[in-house]
Design an enzyme around this catalytic site. Sequence first.
Site, mmCIF file in Angstrom:
data_model
loop_
_atom_site.group_PDB
_atom_site.id
_atom_site.type_symbol
_atom_site.label_atom_id
_atom_site.label_comp_id
_atom_site.label_asym_id
_atom_site.label_seq_id
_atom_site.Cartn_x
_atom_site.Cartn_y
_atom_site.Cartn_z
ATOM 1 N N ALA A 191 38.021 -26.806 30.227
ATOM 2 C CA ALA A 191 39.466 -26.668 30.065
ATOM 3 C C ALA A 191 40.170 -27.774 30.829
ATOM 4 C CB ALA A 191 39.926 -25.304 30.566
ATOM 5 N N SER A 196 43.415 -23.293 32.329
ATOM 6 C CA SER A 196 42.291 -22.385 32.522
ATOM 7 C C SER A 196 42.730 -21.020 33.043
ATOM 8 C CB SER A 196 41.303 -22.998 33.520
ATOM 9 O OG SER A 196 40.288 -22.070 33.854
ATOM 10 N N HIS A 198 40.890 -19.156 34.758
ATOM 11 C CA HIS A 198 40.335 -19.007 36.107
ATOM 12 C C HIS A 198 41.388 -19.320 37.176
ATOM 13 C CE1 HIS A 198 36.015 -18.231 35.478
ATOM 14 N NE2 HIS A 198 36.162 -18.917 34.362
ATOM 15 N N ASP A 205 33.729 -15.002 35.631
ATOM 16 C CA ASP A 205 32.455 -15.043 34.919
ATOM 17 C C ASP A 205 31.456 -14.143 35.642
ATOM 18 O OD1 ASP A 205 33.505 -16.977 33.201
ATOM 19 O OD2 ASP A 205 32.839 -18.615 34.503
ATOM 20 N N GLU A 254 31.532 -16.767 24.780
ATOM 21 C CA GLU A 254 31.211 -16.726 26.201
ATOM 22 C C GLU A 254 31.116 -15.265 26.635
ATOM 23 O OE1 GLU A 254 33.743 -19.065 28.647
ATOM 24 O OE2 GLU A 254 33.180 -20.959 27.691
ATOM 25 N N HIS A 257 32.471 -14.357 30.218
ATOM 26 C CA HIS A 257 33.848 -14.573 30.664
ATOM 27 C C HIS A 257 34.693 -13.332 30.359
ATOM 28 C CE1 HIS A 257 37.395 -17.206 31.550
ATOM 29 N NE2 HIS A 257 37.991 -16.302 30.783
#
Length: 290
Positions: A191, A196, A198, A205, A254, A257
Site C-alpha cells: 500500500a 493502509s 494498518h 494480520d 489475504e 488480514h
Amino acid sequence: MCQDCSPASGQTPSRRSFTRFLAAGAGLTVLTACTPEAPNAVPPSSAPASTSSPAAVTATPTPEITTAAPTTEAAAQAAPSPTPSAALPRQFSLTDPASPWLIVNKHRPLVPADYVPADLVRPSIAMTASGEASLLNSTTAAAAEAMFAAAAQDGVTMVLASGYRSYTTQVATYNGYVAARGQADADTASARPGYSEHQTGWAFDIADGNGACGFQPCFADQPSAVWAKANGHRFGFVVRYPWMFHPITGYYYEPWHLRFIGVEAATDMVNRGINTVEEYFGVEPAPAYP
C-alpha cells in the site's frame, strides 16, 4: 496485509504467486440490491390567481398541460438504492480515521495522510510482532483479546503477526518495493503511504501458532484462518480482502488480514452474504490507484 510488510525470513511471498492460486477461482459474486417502491407522483401546483384587472388583460386560452406520473419502473431506476449498512440503528463516519467504519482503499486515502491513533495500546495476546507493530487502537485491542481467548478455548492458537504501521514505516517499506520492483509492481504488493488500514489501528494480520504458511495463500487452510473466517464477526472482525474480490478491494486474497468494523456491522455482513466493506457501506470499487 502483506502488501506493506516485509516477508518473514526465508520466505518470499509475492503477489505474482497468486497467478496459479487464482486460476481455479470463481468469479465475483453479483449482489442484487432491493429497490424501494416508487413514491406516488405529486401533481403540479396550481398557478397563483392573477391580481390584474380583467379589463386590462385579454386572456389567451392555452391548452391544458398535464404532467404524467412516472411509471413505477422509471421511478425505480431513478431512486437510489439504500446501502446495506443503512439498516443498522447506529451509523458511523466512513471518512473519520477514528471511526470503526472508516473505509481506506486505493481511492480513499487517510486524511490526514500521517494520521496517528490517539489510543494505541499493546493487547494482551500472543504475538510475534514487536515495536509499533505490536500496537492496536484500544477498541480493536479489546476485541482482539476476546477473540483470541475464544479461539484458544476451541483449541486454536492465534498470533498477532503485524498491527499498527506508522506513516514513516510505510514510506520506507513502499520505497523499498519501488526500488526493487518498480512502482507498477510495487503497487500490487505494498500500500502506498497513507493508504493502509494498518495505520488506523483498526486492522491487523494474524498467524497460526505453528507458524505455517505465514503471509502465503496456503494460510487460508491453517486453523487460525479457518476459525477467524467463521467466527471473527462475533467479535466485530471481517476478512478485509476476501477470495476473488480484488477487482473491488484492490488486493488479492489475504486470509490473515482482519479488520474491525464492530459486531453489529460484521454480523450483518455475514448474515447478508456480503463479502467486502466497499459493497456493504456503498462506496465505489477501488481496484487501482487513480
